[in-house]
Enzyme design. Structure first.
Site, mmCIF file in Angstrom:
data_model
loop_
_atom_site.group_PDB
_atom_site.id
_atom_site.type_symbol
_atom_site.label_atom_id
_atom_site.label_comp_id
_atom_site.label_asym_id
_atom_site.label_seq_id
_atom_site.Cartn_x
_atom_site.Cartn_y
_atom_site.Cartn_z
ATOM 1 N N HIS A 1 1.426 2.233 9.614
ATOM 2 C CA HIS A 1 0.110 1.645 9.918
ATOM 3 C C HIS A 1 0.287 0.349 10.702
ATOM 4 O O HIS A 1 1.395 -0.173 10.814
ATOM 5 C CB HIS A 1 -0.653 1.331 8.621
ATOM 6 N N ASP B 1 -1.563 -3.641 10.675
ATOM 7 C CA ASP B 1 -2.432 -4.442 9.804
ATOM 8 C C ASP B 1 -3.685 -4.829 10.587
ATOM 9 O O ASP B 1 -3.591 -5.220 11.759
ATOM 10 C CB ASP B 1 -1.693 -5.695 9.308
ATOM 11 N N HIS C 1 4.164 -0.332 11.421
ATOM 12 C CA HIS C 1 5.294 -0.506 10.513
ATOM 13 C C HIS C 1 5.128 0.402 9.299
ATOM 14 O O HIS C 1 4.051 0.945 9.067
ATOM 15 C CB HIS C 1 5.436 -1.982 10.097
ATOM 16 N N ARG D 1 12.334 -3.013 -4.392
ATOM 17 C CA ARG D 1 11.958 -3.983 -3.353
ATOM 18 C C ARG D 1 10.690 -4.687 -3.807
ATOM 19 O O ARG D 1 9.762 -4.048 -4.320
ATOM 20 C CB ARG D 1 11.690 -3.252 -2.035
HETATM 21 C C1 LIG Z 1 -6.076 2.920 3.841
HETATM 22 C C2 LIG Z 1 -6.360 1.642 3.869
HETATM 23 C C3 LIG Z 1 -5.649 0.633 3.045
HETATM 24 C C4 LIG Z 1 -5.985 -0.667 3.745
HETATM 25 C C5 LIG Z 1 -7.431 -0.405 4.112
HETATM 26 C C6 LIG Z 1 -7.328 0.962 4.755
HETATM 27 O O1 LIG Z 1 -8.557 1.634 4.796
HETATM 28 C C7 LIG Z 1 -6.747 0.791 6.161
HETATM 29 C C8 LIG Z 1 -5.925 -0.523 6.275
HETATM 30 C C9 LIG Z 1 -5.090 -0.809 5.003
HETATM 31 C C10 LIG Z 1 -4.580 -2.241 4.969
HETATM 32 C C11 LIG Z 1 -3.206 -2.442 5.607
HETATM 33 C C12 LIG Z 1 -2.851 -3.944 5.536
HETATM 34 C C13 LIG Z 1 -3.105 -4.531 4.143
HETATM 35 O O2 LIG Z 1 -2.107 -4.063 3.247
HETATM 36 C C14 LIG Z 1 -4.496 -4.106 3.608
HETATM 37 C C15 LIG Z 1 -4.827 -4.862 2.328
HETATM 38 C C16 LIG Z 1 -5.531 -4.286 4.662
HETATM 39 O O3 LIG Z 1 -6.261 -5.233 4.830
HETATM 40 O O4 LIG Z 1 -5.567 -3.166 5.467
HETATM 41 C C17 LIG Z 1 -4.518 -2.593 3.510
HETATM 42 C C18 LIG Z 1 -5.798 -1.962 2.940
HETATM 43 C C19 LIG Z 1 -5.693 -1.723 1.434
HETATM 44 O O5 LIG Z 1 -4.617 -1.427 0.915
HETATM 45 O O6 LIG Z 1 -6.745 -1.790 0.789
HETATM 46 O O1 LIG Z 2 5.880 -4.124 1.585
HETATM 47 C C1 LIG Z 2 6.186 -4.331 2.755
HETATM 48 O O2 LIG Z 2 7.280 -4.724 3.100
HETATM 49 C C2 LIG Z 2 5.135 -4.101 3.825
HETATM 50 C C3 LIG Z 2 3.825 -3.662 3.239
HETATM 51 C C4 LIG Z 2 2.728 -3.572 4.228
HETATM 52 O O3 LIG Z 2 2.929 -3.272 5.372
HETATM 53 C C5 LIG Z 2 1.359 -3.877 3.786
HETATM 54 O O4 LIG Z 2 1.156 -4.139 2.582
HETATM 55 O O5 LIG Z 2 0.456 -3.868 4.645
HETATM 56 FE FE LIG Z 3 1.236 -3.680 6.637
#
Ligand SMILES: C=C1C[C@]23C[C@@]1(O)CC[C@H]2[C@@]12CC[C@H](O)[C@@](C)(C(=O)O1)[C@H]2[C@@H]3C(=O)O
Ligand SMILES: O=C(O)CCC(=O)C(=O)O
Ligand SMILES: [Fe+2]
Length: 345
Positions: free
Chosen positions: A209, A211, A266, A276
């Site tokens: 994905h 961020d 990533h 980890r």
């Molecule tokens: C599948 C999902 C988890 C996420 C929200 C989303 O709909 C798409 C983006 C995901 C992500 C990736 C980065 C961060 O870990 C996170 C907190 C964010 O802001 O976007 C996660 C979301 C999540 O885990 O709730």
């Molecule tokens: O745990 C990690 O090293 C990366 C996790 C990550 O990409 C995320 O939480 O969005």
């Molecule tokens: Fe991430």
């Protein structure tokens, strides 16, 4: 200087070496701003060394993470399931994405942290919230420093045009602590038909994905697993370094720079023997912040690529999609030919 670290150097078929840039923050400012821009353009990812985050601030949050994840699962669930803030296990987001991890997801707002601390660290909530607030403050300062260097390197007239978004008291920034228990690989003597169906996913800790936010500041314990994808689609393993930070360009910064920086894709693969633990600060705008390319980034040669949207609209779009989806496409400005096509239909 941007130094590709030798441990992360890998070679492609044409034997061209690719490595993760390392930026020494003690270097001279004008040099630093160029290096930050170069790393953001080439990889959307870099390591920073000689940062200002105190060692104790890091080690205290580490200890809290270790203490929390060593509890039994019913104790951890009492921390409150992540909807979205609190404790989560294997479920990532609301749309069925799964990973081999458990995590704590917190909003950076001190009031929200203080509320969550009561269930996460029942026997020492005040200490826990102080440790989390101290960590967030220190990494937020580091984020702002990097964003100011990026603005300088891009020759944006107002050097605070990026950092002020994070400094806003209503910023929607988050802190996430991920814990990946070791996952045993299946041997022939350990055949489990239910796992065979997902055999491609067996070692995925956190799926591919980007961020959604502006910048992610990541650190981890000494256990690897994180990989980044290059613009050519090659996966590069990121060597773990408990005392330094990695910086990732997020989708919102891609839009603010009108595509000059590209958010880095990533993923995390699990380790077969060691756990980890990683902690990420996701630097985000306030919900009502209007995100559109900085005016300096839009020229006759670089026309505006994205239509304006609020951070709340972007989050809503992200949460409606799967983890690996490319969310920015729906915010792209339609090309002239495309819009002509639709008129002629
Ligand atoms: C599948 C999902 C988890 C996420 C929200 C989303 O709909 C798409 C983006 C995901 C992500 C990736 C980065 C961060 O870990 C996170 C907190 C964010 O802001 O976007 C996660 C979301 C999540 O885990 O709730
Ligand atoms: O745990 C990690 O090293 C990366 C996790 C990550 O990409 C995320 O939480 O969005
Ligand atoms: Fe991430």
């Amino acid at each position: 200087m941007v130094v590709p670290s030798p441990t992360s150097m890998i070679r492609t078929k044409k034997t061209k070496a690719v490595g993760i840039p390392t930026i020494d923050l003690s270097l001279e400012r004008s040099q630093l701003s160029e290096l930050v821009v170069k790393a953001c353009e080439e990889y959307g990812f870099f390591k920073v060394v000689n940062h200002s985050v105190p060692k104790e601030v890091i080690s205290r949050l580490d200890e809290e993470g270790i203490e929390f994840f060593s509890k039994n699962s019913s104790e951890k669930r009492q921390a409150g399931t992540s909807t979205p803030f609190g404790y989560g296990c294997k479920n990532i987001g609301p749309n069925g994405d799964k990973g081999e991890l458990e995590y704590l997801l917190l909003h950076s707002n001190p009031i929200s942290i203080s509320e969550r601390s009561k269930t996460i660290a029942k026997d020492h909530p005040i200490k826990f919230s102080c440790i989390v607030n101290d960590y967030i403050k220190a990494v937020k300062d580091l984020t702002c420093e990097i964003l100011e260097l990026a603005a300088e390197g891009l020759w944006v007239p107002d050097k605070s045009s990026l950092s002020k978004i994070i400094k806003d008291e209503h910023s929607d920034s988050l802190l996430r602590i991920n814990h990946y228990p070791p996952v045993k690989k299946l041997g022939n003597d350990n055949w489990d038909p239910s796992k065979i169906q997902n055999s491609n996913n067996n070692n995925i800790g956190f799926g591919e994905h980007s961020d959604p936010q502006i910048l992610t500041i990541l650190r981890s314990n000494n256990v690897g697993g994180l990989q980044i994808s290059t613009h050519h689609g090659l996966w590069i393993p990121v060597p773990p370094d408990p005392s330094e930070f990695y910086v990732m360009v997020g989708d919102a910064l891609q839009v603010l720079t009108n595509g000059r920086f590209v958010s880095v894709r990533h993923r995390v693969l699990t380790n077969t023997t060691k756990p980890r633990m990683s902690m990420m600060y996701f630097a985000a705008p306030p919900l009502n912040w209007l995100i559109s390319p900085l005016s300096k980034m839009v020229t006759a040669h670089s026309p505006c690529l994205y239509r304006p949207f609020t951070w709340a609209q972007y989050k809503q779009a992200a949460y409606a999609l799967r983890l690996g989806d490319t969310r920015l496409d729906q915010f792209k400005v339609q090309k002239q030919e495309d819009s002509n096509d639709s008129h002629s239909l």
